[in-house]
Design a protein around this motif. Structure first.
Motif, PDB file in Angstrom:
ATOM      1  N   GLN A 214      -0.579  -2.685  -7.090  1.00  0.00           N
ATOM      2  CA  GLN A 214      -1.254  -2.567  -5.797  1.00  0.00           C
ATOM      3  C   GLN A 214      -2.199  -3.728  -5.513  1.00  0.00           C
ATOM      4  O   GLN A 214      -2.442  -4.053  -4.361  1.00  0.00           O
ATOM      5  N   MET A 215      -2.770  -4.324  -6.553  1.00  0.00           N
ATOM      6  CA  MET A 215      -3.765  -5.379  -6.374  1.00  0.00           C
ATOM      7  C   MET A 215      -3.771  -6.271  -7.610  1.00  0.00           C
ATOM      8  O   MET A 215      -3.525  -5.805  -8.718  1.00  0.00           O
TER       9      MET A 215
ATOM     10  N   VAL B 176      -0.497 -11.516   2.202  1.00  0.00           N
ATOM     11  CA  VAL B 176      -1.339 -11.168   1.069  1.00  0.00           C
ATOM     12  C   VAL B 176      -2.775 -11.566   1.407  1.00  0.00           C
ATOM     13  O   VAL B 176      -3.057 -12.728   1.689  1.00  0.00           O
TER      14      VAL B 176
ATOM     15  N   PRO C 292       0.826  -1.208   0.000  1.00  0.00           N
ATOM     16  CA  PRO C 292       0.000   0.000   0.000  1.00  0.00           C
ATOM     17  C   PRO C 292       0.859   1.257   0.000  1.00  0.00           C
ATOM     18  O   PRO C 292       1.954   1.273   0.550  1.00  0.00           O
TER      19      PRO C 292
ATOM     20  N   TYR D 240      -9.576 -11.954  -1.173  1.00  0.00           N
ATOM     21  CA  TYR D 240     -11.006 -11.673  -1.043  1.00  0.00           C
ATOM     22  C   TYR D 240     -11.767 -12.148  -2.270  1.00  0.00           C
ATOM     23  O   TYR D 240     -11.203 -12.269  -3.361  1.00  0.00           O
TER      24      TYR D 240
ATOM     25  N   GLU E 119      -4.335  -8.640  -2.243  1.00  0.00           N
ATOM     26  CA  GLU E 119      -3.890  -7.320  -1.807  1.00  0.00           C
ATOM     27  C   GLU E 119      -2.807  -7.478  -0.750  1.00  0.00           C
ATOM     28  O   GLU E 119      -2.940  -8.301   0.150  1.00  0.00           O
ATOM     29  N   GLY E 120      -1.748  -6.700  -0.848  1.00  0.00           N
ATOM     30  CA  GLY E 120      -0.700  -6.726   0.166  1.00  0.00           C
ATOM     31  C   GLY E 120      -1.189  -6.149   1.486  1.00  0.00           C
ATOM     32  O   GLY E 120      -1.844  -5.114   1.497  1.00  0.00           O
ATOM     33  N   ARG E 121      -0.898  -6.834   2.592  1.00  0.00           N
ATOM     34  CA  ARG E 121      -1.262  -6.353   3.940  1.00  0.00           C
ATOM     35  C   ARG E 121      -0.044  -6.413   4.852  1.00  0.00           C
ATOM     36  O   ARG E 121       0.070  -7.269   5.718  1.00  0.00           O
TER      37      ARG E 121
ATOM     38  N   THR F  43      -9.515 -11.386  -5.478  1.00  0.00           N
ATOM     39  CA  THR F  43      -8.535 -10.311  -5.429  1.00  0.00           C
ATOM     40  C   THR F  43      -7.435 -10.637  -4.429  1.00  0.00           C
ATOM     41  O   THR F  43      -7.667 -11.309  -3.425  1.00  0.00           O
TER      42      THR F  43
END
Length: 126
Positions: A8-9, A41, A2, A44, A25-27, A23
């Motif tokens: 980004q996704m 990652v 982020p 969702y 997404e990096g966390r 999807t």
């Protein structure tokens, strides 16, 4: 990661129905997430199919009417966060989280996403 330049996704749509996708997404432990006990990652399921919507807008759902839920694990947990070193297959897509540099993750994907049955209205997600 982020708030950084670059990817980004990742979205993997179901080729048979563009109203549903997986999807990634990096966390990282960054910002409000710095206090979480897990990073990796997040995976969702975004479902805009008619059967998954609380309201119908021309064959799909939009904005707050769409269903978004963790693709794996129990709702409202971190079960959907894939840590570095993990390999997981979800609905036909194999996800390998092979590394982390700074706040960015290295991810490899293969396969074709085939959506599960729509989430029931009032089920997990939101």
């Amino acid at each position: 990661a982020p708030a950084m330049s670059g990817l980004q996704m990742v979205a993997a749509p179901d080729t048979a129905d563009p109203h549903v996708m997986l999807t990634l997404e990096g966390r990282p432990r960054l910002g409000p997430d710095q206090y979480f006990g897990v990073e990796g990652v997040a995976v969702y399921l975004v479902d805009q199919r008619r059967a998954a919507c609380a309201a119908d807008f021309g064959g799909g759902c939009i904005s707050t009417e769409r269903r978004q839920a963790q693709a794996i694990g129990r709702p409202n947990t971190f079960d959907n966060i894939l840590p570095v070193g993990s390999t997981t297959t979800i609905d036909g897509v194999t996800i390998i989280v092979s590394g982390k540099t700074g706040n960015a993750f290295t991810v490899q994907t293969s396969g074709t996403f085939v959506a599960p049955a729509p989430l029931p209205i009032g089920g997990s997600g939101g």
